[in-house]
Motif scaffolding. Structure first.
Motif, PDB file in Angstrom:
ATOM      1  N   LEU A 140       0.822  -1.209   0.000  1.00 45.73           N
ATOM      2  CA  LEU A 140       0.000   0.000   0.000  1.00 45.73           C
ATOM      3  C   LEU A 140       0.858   1.262   0.000  1.00 45.73           C
ATOM      4  N   VAL A 141       1.976   1.217   0.741  1.00 44.19           N
ATOM      5  CA  VAL A 141       2.879   2.373   0.737  1.00 44.19           C
ATOM      6  C   VAL A 141       3.445   2.600  -0.663  1.00 44.19           C
ATOM      7  N   GLY A 142       3.798   1.477  -1.348  1.00 42.76           N
ATOM      8  CA  GLY A 142       4.273   1.601  -2.725  1.00 42.76           C
ATOM      9  C   GLY A 142       3.219   2.203  -3.636  1.00 42.76           C
ATOM     10  N   LYS A 143       1.967   1.765  -3.460  1.00 48.96           N
ATOM     11  CA  LYS A 143       0.873   2.334  -4.259  1.00 48.96           C
ATOM     12  C   LYS A 143       0.719   3.827  -3.994  1.00 48.96           C
ATOM     13  N   VAL A 144       0.789   4.217  -2.719  1.00 48.11           N
ATOM     14  CA  VAL A 144       0.644   5.632  -2.363  1.00 48.11           C
ATOM     15  C   VAL A 144       1.790   6.448  -2.939  1.00 48.11           C
ATOM     16  N   VAL A 145       3.009   5.896  -2.875  1.00 51.87           N
ATOM     17  CA  VAL A 145       4.170   6.610  -3.423  1.00 51.87           C
ATOM     18  C   VAL A 145       4.016   6.806  -4.928  1.00 51.87           C
ATOM     19  N   ARG A 146       3.603   5.728  -5.639  1.00 48.60           N
ATOM     20  CA  ARG A 146       3.403   5.859  -7.092  1.00 48.60           C
ATOM     21  C   ARG A 146       2.283   6.835  -7.408  1.00 48.60           C
ATOM     22  N   LEU A 147       1.222   6.824  -6.599  1.00 48.84           N
ATOM     23  CA  LEU A 147       0.125   7.757  -6.826  1.00 48.84           C
ATOM     24  C   LEU A 147       0.578   9.189  -6.585  1.00 48.84           C
ATOM     25  N   ALA A 148       1.395   9.382  -5.545  1.00 47.81           N
ATOM     26  CA  ALA A 148       1.904  10.727  -5.267  1.00 47.81           C
ATOM     27  C   ALA A 148       2.799  11.212  -6.402  1.00 47.81           C
ATOM     28  N   ARG A 149       3.625  10.321  -6.924  1.00 58.17           N
ATOM     29  CA  ARG A 149       4.479  10.701  -8.054  1.00 58.17           C
ATOM     30  C   ARG A 149       3.648  11.031  -9.277  1.00 58.17           C
ATOM     31  N   LEU A 150       2.554  10.286  -9.478  1.00 55.47           N
ATOM     32  CA  LEU A 150       1.666  10.574 -10.601  1.00 55.47           C
ATOM     33  C   LEU A 150       1.023  11.943 -10.450  1.00 55.47           C
ATOM     34  N   TRP A 151       0.559  12.263  -9.231  1.00 54.83           N
ATOM     35  CA  TRP A 151      -0.058  13.569  -8.989  1.00 54.83           C
ATOM     36  C   TRP A 151       0.945  14.702  -9.167  1.00 54.83           C
ATOM     37  N   ILE A 170       6.750  12.834 -18.344  1.00 53.14           N
ATOM     38  CA  ILE A 170       5.456  12.160 -18.186  1.00 53.14           C
ATOM     39  C   ILE A 170       5.640  11.054 -17.161  1.00 53.14           C
ATOM     40  N   PRO A 171       4.893  11.112 -16.056  1.00 57.12           N
ATOM     41  CA  PRO A 171       5.101  10.127 -14.987  1.00 57.12           C
ATOM     42  C   PRO A 171       4.728   8.715 -15.411  1.00 57.12           C
ATOM     43  N   ALA A 172       5.384   7.742 -14.802  1.00 56.07           N
ATOM     44  CA  ALA A 172       5.111   6.332 -15.094  1.00 56.07           C
ATOM     45  C   ALA A 172       3.661   6.003 -14.773  1.00 56.07           C
ATOM     46  N   GLY A 173       3.051   5.209 -15.641  1.00 55.77           N
ATOM     47  CA  GLY A 173       1.662   4.805 -15.435  1.00 55.77           C
ATOM     48  C   GLY A 173       0.650   5.690 -16.123  1.00 55.77           C
ATOM     49  N   ALA A 174       1.068   6.842 -16.629  1.00 58.76           N
ATOM     50  CA  ALA A 174       0.135   7.731 -17.334  1.00 58.76           C
ATOM     51  C   ALA A 174      -0.194   7.158 -18.704  1.00 58.76           C
ATOM     52  N   VAL A 175      -1.421   7.394 -19.145  1.00 52.63           N
ATOM     53  CA  VAL A 175      -1.859   6.979 -20.476  1.00 52.63           C
ATOM     54  C   VAL A 175      -1.469   8.075 -21.468  1.00 52.63           C
ATOM     55  N   ILE A 176      -0.646   7.742 -22.437  1.00 57.11           N
ATOM     56  CA  ILE A 176      -0.179   8.721 -23.428  1.00 57.11           C
ATOM     57  C   ILE A 176      -0.907   8.455 -24.738  1.00 57.11           C
TER      58      ILE A 176
END
Length: 571
Positions: A60-71, A434-440
């Motif tokens: 969950l911490v990894g998910k939150v970190v990736r989400l924060a990086r996406l934001w 462009i952050p990882a996980g974004a739809v391009i």
């Protein structure tokens, strides 16, 4: 040794470690053993719970970190602010996404973002230089692509989102398809052409032909003969196979869009039933072909016809399963994938994209009779240069190739090119990250109709833009001028490679570009040359006013399915 001298269980290392509140008097008794087991179980359960808690917390911490990086990464890209938790989904639902992106690009520039939800960032790119750089670096597909093919056809190593897992397969498949361009028999054999012409004559017996129905059948026949061999043309269940494939294609992306597989819906199980039947038919035909092949190799004689397949089944080297990728690809077979998933995936993807292009070409030709006459003149010249009756010099048909290129430019199979970088941020030379996980996405029509690249007539159908010495006037003026000059005018035209145009993207670009684009282009040129040599294509009377595609804010809408008529030429 005297038994009294042996250490009791309470004096062993295990007893010392696990001893708690038990009194020595209970040593060796059943009550002590039971209590010992309970305490062991409790300690193991506590250890398991702690390990599970740590693992879940880390996940969950990894998910939150990736989400924060996406934001954080998304906040640095220009675009409209998100005023709700659901982002801009409501904005998109009110209109066409390409129209929305066209407006946003005019306001925010070449790169623009849209929040589709709290965890879904869409980044659109329009500048051709940024687009080609992005397509060269972003090698992964969206996860929904992998779910679509796996849900419909099983595990496949050719349509996975991660590029590293499909790179070898794609390279081998492209090499096999390009190899067929140089074979003496050509991309599309005369048997395939004859089969399609026979189907066309059957449809013509009803008066007119639905352009979509004929386009779909042409694409299916070419792909089927390429994947399975010419024996596919005589397979008694080929029509059923085509119907199943088209039924599955209508709902494939819908069911894959569920984050959790909807086992509770009856419609889903009906869809799965169709997929199972398609797998069975694929396996059945491949096994019959293998059986025929092994019989021929064993007896070292001419192949025998298997009546369970069809009256025209005969052996061909292309009858082996996964034959598109040859023996080298078969040696790379992954035991974790289903053996026929790649075959069905190629049929699925190839039929949809090829049928769309064929339909557009038919309607373009039907509305441009002068263009047909010029292409027919090329065919006559190519026939004179051919030493074999069943072979045409496609190199002489520059206007036919230009017509195919222009049809693909105006109305590509997909309005959006989609990519993503699953594991790492994408850094562009312009400074955009462009952050990882974004739809391009790339709105293909917006790029291919850019006035700076394609001049003022970018929204008009003009195949002469791909001919190096064509006049710059309207299409009708060019055609009439060509008619006056005759052969000398035609022979002065040289076909430009569309890849020289920076904004030409109907087949993609970079490592994830369509591996079969050369094969498809040459195959369609062969089919249309064979048709136009004997028939003129006309629109059914009363359909002329429905042909012009409607303009939206940023692009052209797809041409409707219209009735077309084939008129026999008086050679």
């Amino acid at each position: 040794m005297d038994s009294s001298s042996s250490p009791s269980s309470s004096e062993t290392l295990l007893g010392l470690l696990l001893r708690s509140k038990l009194s020595p008097r209970s040593c060796g008794s059943g009550e002590y053993a039971l209590e010992l087991l309970r305490e062991c179980a409790a300690r193991e359960l506590n250890a398991f719970l702690w390990i599970s808690l740590i693992a879940v917390t880390a996940y969950l911490v990894g998910k939150v970190v990736r989400l924060a990086r996406l934001w954080i990464g998304g906040s640095r890209i220009p675009g409209p602010p998100s005023s709700s938790f659901y982002g801009h989904c409501k904005l998109i639902s009110r209109g066409n996404l390409v129209d929305v992106l066209s407006i946003l690009h005019e306001k925010y520039g070449a790169v623009v973002k849209l929040w589709l939800g709290p965890t879904q960032l869409l980044v659109s790119m329009k500048d051709e230089r940024l687009v080609k750089e992005m397509l060269s670096k972003a090698e992964d597909k969206l996860p929904i692509v992998g779910r679509t093919f796996q849900l419909a056809f099983g595990r496949s190593s050719l349509f996975m989102p991660c590029f590293d897992k499909v790179q070898k397969r794609r390279e081998l498949l492209e090499a096999e398809l390009n190899k067929r361009l140089h074979e003496k028999s050509g991309v599309v054999s005369t048997k395939v052409v004859d089969s399609i012409m026979e189907k066309m004559r059957l449809l013509m017996a009803k008066g007119s032909v639905d352009s979509n129905v004929l386009s779909q059948h042409m694409a299916f026949t070419v792909l089927g003969a390429t994947v399975f061999g010419e024996a596919f043309l005589g397979w008694s269940e080929a029509t059923t196979y085509e119907e199943l494939l088209m039924s599955i294609s209508k709902d494939a992306y819908f069911w894959a869009s569920y984050n959790v597989t909807p086992f509770w819906r009856r419609e889903f199980w009906r869809y799965q039933g169709l997929c199972t039947k398609l797998k069975y038919l694929t396996q059945k035909f491949v096994q019959l072909c293998e059986k025929n092949y092994e019989r021929c190799c064993h007896l070292d004689e001419k192949p025998k016809i298997d009546p369970t397949v069809g009256s025209s089944l005969a052996w061909s080297p292309a009858l082996m399963p996964d034959n598109l990728v040859s023996k080298e690809l078969n040696s790379q077979f992954n035991p974790s994938e289903e053996p026929f998933a790649n075959i069905m995936g190629v049929m699925f993807h190839g039929c949809l994209t090829t049928a769309s292009l064929i339909g557009d070409i038919f309607l373009r030709l039907a509305s441009n009779q002068e263009l047909q006459d010029q292409i027919y003149s090329e065919i006559v010249t190519a026939r004179r240069l051919s030493q074999k009756e069943d072979y045409l010099h496609l190199d002489e048909m520059v206007l036919l190739f230009a017509t195919i290129y222009e049809s693909a430019r105006l109305l590509p199979a997909s309005p959006l090119l989609q990519r993503c970088s699953l594991n790492a941020d994408l850094h562009l030379k312009s400074g955009t990250t462009i952050p990882a996980g974004a739809v391009i996405v790339v709105p293909v029509q917006l790029v291919q109709m850019e006035g700076l690249t394609w001049k003022s007539d970018s929204s008009e159908f003009n195949p002469h833009r791909f001919l190096s010495r064509a006049e710059k006037g309207s299409l009708s003026a060019q055609l009439s001028g060509a008619a006056e000059d005759g052969v000398s005018k035609k022979s002065s035209n040289v076909l430009d490679d569309p890849r020289n145009h920076a904004a030409y993207l109907p087949f993609g670009y970079g490592t994830r570009a369509c591996v079969g684009q050369k094969f498809v282009i040459h195959g369609l040129a062969t089919l249309f040359a064979s048709m136009l040599e004997h028939y003129k294509v006309r629109l059914k009377q009363g359909c002329e006013g429905d042909l012009k595609p409607a303009h939206s804010k940023g692009a052209l809408e797809r041409l409707p399915s219209l009735e077309i008529v084939f008129v026999k030429r008086n050679n």
